[in-house]
Design a protein around this motif. Structure first.
Motif, short mmCIF file in Angstrom:
data_model
loop_
_atom_site.label_atom_id
_atom_site.label_comp_id
_atom_site.label_asym_id
_atom_site.label_seq_id
_atom_site.Cartn_x
_atom_site.Cartn_y
_atom_site.Cartn_z
N VAL A 65 0.84 -1.20 0.00
CA VAL A 65 0.00 0.00 0.00
C VAL A 65 0.88 1.26 0.00
CG1 VAL A 65 -1.59 1.36 1.42
CG2 VAL A 65 -2.03 -1.08 1.04
N MET B 135 -6.09 -4.98 -1.64
CA MET B 135 -6.33 -3.53 -1.52
C MET B 135 -6.71 -2.97 -2.88
SD MET B 135 -3.69 -1.61 -3.06
CE MET B 135 -1.95 -1.76 -3.49
N SER C 84 -2.50 -6.85 -3.94
CA SER C 84 -2.64 -7.76 -2.81
C SER C 84 -1.28 -8.30 -2.39
CB SER C 84 -3.53 -8.95 -3.17
OG SER C 84 -2.86 -9.80 -4.10
N ARG D 29 -6.89 4.90 4.69
CA ARG D 29 -6.83 3.44 4.68
C ARG D 29 -7.98 2.93 5.52
NH1 ARG D 29 -2.00 5.46 3.63
NH2 ARG D 29 -0.22 4.22 2.90
N TYR E 214 -9.14 -2.13 1.99
CA TYR E 214 -8.37 -3.38 2.05
C TYR E 214 -9.14 -4.48 2.78
CZ TYR E 214 -7.10 -1.82 6.83
OH TYR E 214 -7.14 -1.41 8.13
#
Length: 454
Positions: A251, A368, A382, A298, A345
């Protein structure tokens, strides 16, 4: 005499003799005894004004040939311009027509609709808008390579023809040499079914498990009959794959990449981006500044779902656990709730491909999606499933043949390590950088359902 590009001329600080330029006529204005010709060679947004007068030996015969779209070679002196909005102009000493353009040239000096310009995709790069978008596309492609090179990634080339379905959805283009009536794949070129790739990820994983950090950047294909502004049958993907990398690091790399590319575009494509900020999206600069300066949100899938369920908004597609987010859900999260980019996510394992790592809850996978305002998903990625037994179970659940993926499974036998990656839709990136709302307008020759012209 060597040709000088207009973008180079405009950077000069002093007048110059014996300049030679070549390009296409945008407009011509006549006055008594001379003409102003606006010439553009595609190297930048700006035109160069050419002064042609009766001192040219062929002026009377030539000037009537200089119509919009005509290709010219011009020699002359670069001198300070007497007009507003331009520093230099070229006083011509010789002009030659390289290629004439009759009066029915489709791009006259007026505003054309995007729909019309798609029907003449072979000519639309000569317009200000499309010249600008394709220059931005070129510059960002270079920046992608620069970003990964600075971080010691290896650029790898993965196959366009494949027998593997990376996404497991079956939306692939079949490639065959069999004549009509013959159906046995044993008689086909490869002796088995072959398709155009939907992703270079599986092969990139193999290289990451040998070289460390790698990326591939090339065309991918999806036979998804979605005639929307965000989907195309042929599109380009940037796909990094990183060994010894978990979802959190993945990420962070995705956010760093978007911020880097945005900064690069603002620095190196300022004139072209300004065009889009003035005529396509008045809020574009504010949005690009937000990408550079704001921290991306996030949020786990379950929390994102709760935000949507409690919003009181009437969505066309109902929100329910176990369903993928629709475009309207993605845009609501980025435009109404958080007002900035959002990483969602830990999606349910049943809606994600087989290669994503199963989380300890046995219900979600380490996946994600990066969502951005007005576009929705721009990155999907991912942590990959490195455990052999778990990977086999997921493939069996999804009905995938172990025989077709023997090599992929074998990589989990010999020194498997945690590794992660993602795919960035390059066309969606260009949409983000320009404010253009239709994917057909950020790729030179779009391939969409019922459209394979040019």
């Amino acid at each position: 005499m060597q040709r000088t590009k207009i973008t180079q001329l405009l950077k000069r600080t002093e007048p110059s003799e014996n300049i030679r330029v070549q390009g296409w006529v945008r407009t011509r204005r006549d006055a008594k005894g001379f003409s102003f010709i606006e010439l553009n060679d595609g190297s930048c947004l700006a035109n160069l004004q050419i002064i042609a007068d009766q001192t040219l030996p062929n002026y009377d015969d030539l000037i009537h040939q200089v119509t919009t779209g005509t290709a010219l070679t011009v020699q002359g002196q670069l001198v300070p311009s007497q007009g507003k909005g331009q520093q230099w102009e070229l006083r011509s000493t010789a002009i030659a027509v390289l290629g004439s353009a009759p009066e029915d040239f489709p791009l006259q000096k007026k505003r054309h609709s995007d729909e019309y310009l798609r029907t003449i995709a072979h000519l639309r790069p000569r317009t200000n808008k499309y010249g600008a978008v394709f220059r931005i596309r070129s510059e960002l492609a270079f920046a992608v390579h620069q970003f990964f090179h600075e971080r010691d990634f290896r650029y790898v080339h993965t196959p366009i023809l494949t027998a593997s379905d990376c996404e497991g959805a079956g939306e692939m283009f079949r490639v065959t040499t069999l004549p009509p009536g013959k159906t046995s794949v044993a008689d086909d070129f490869f002796g088995t079914e072959a398709n155009l790739t939907v992703s270079g990820q599986l092969e990139a994983e193999m290289l990451a498990l040998s070289l460390g950090d790698v990326y591939t950047f090339g065309p991918t294909f999806r036979a998804e009959n979605s005639n929307t502004r965000r989907h195309a049958a042929e599109f380009w993907m940037v796909e990094p794959e990183m060994a010894f990398c978990d979802l959190e690091q993945n990420v962070a790399m995705a956010e760093t990449l978007i911020r880097y590319l945005t900064n690069h575009a603002l620095t190196h494509c300022s004139a072209d981006i300004d065009l889009f900020a003035r005529f396509v999206d008045k809020d574009l600069m504010k949005k690009l500044d937000l990408l550079v300066s704001s921290e991306f949100v996030r949020i786990p899938y379950k929390e994102a779902l709760a935000q949507l369920e409690h919003s009181g908004h009437a969505f066309e597609y109902p929100v329910s656990y176990g369903q993928d987010l629709q475009s309207e859900h993605e845009r609501y999260l980025t435009e109404r709730v958080f007002k900035r980019p959002v990483f969602v996510y830990d999606f349910p394992e049943n809606i994600k491909p087989f290669y994503m790592r199963l989380n300890d809850d046995q219900e979600t996978v380490a996946s994600m999606d990066l969502l951005v305002p007005e576009i929705g998903e721009i990155i999907g990625g991912s942590q990959r499933e490195e455990r052999y037994d778990v990977l086999v179970r997921r493939m069996e659940t999804m009905g995938l043949s172990k025989d077709n993926y023997w090599w992929y499974l074998q990589s989990r036998h010999y020194g498997s390590v945690p590794h992660s990656g993602f795919g960035l839709g390059f066309e969606r990136l260009i949409m983000l950088m320009t404010g253009i709302s239709n994917i057909r307008d950020v790729i030179p020759f779009p391939r969409t359902p019922k459209n394979i012209s040019f």
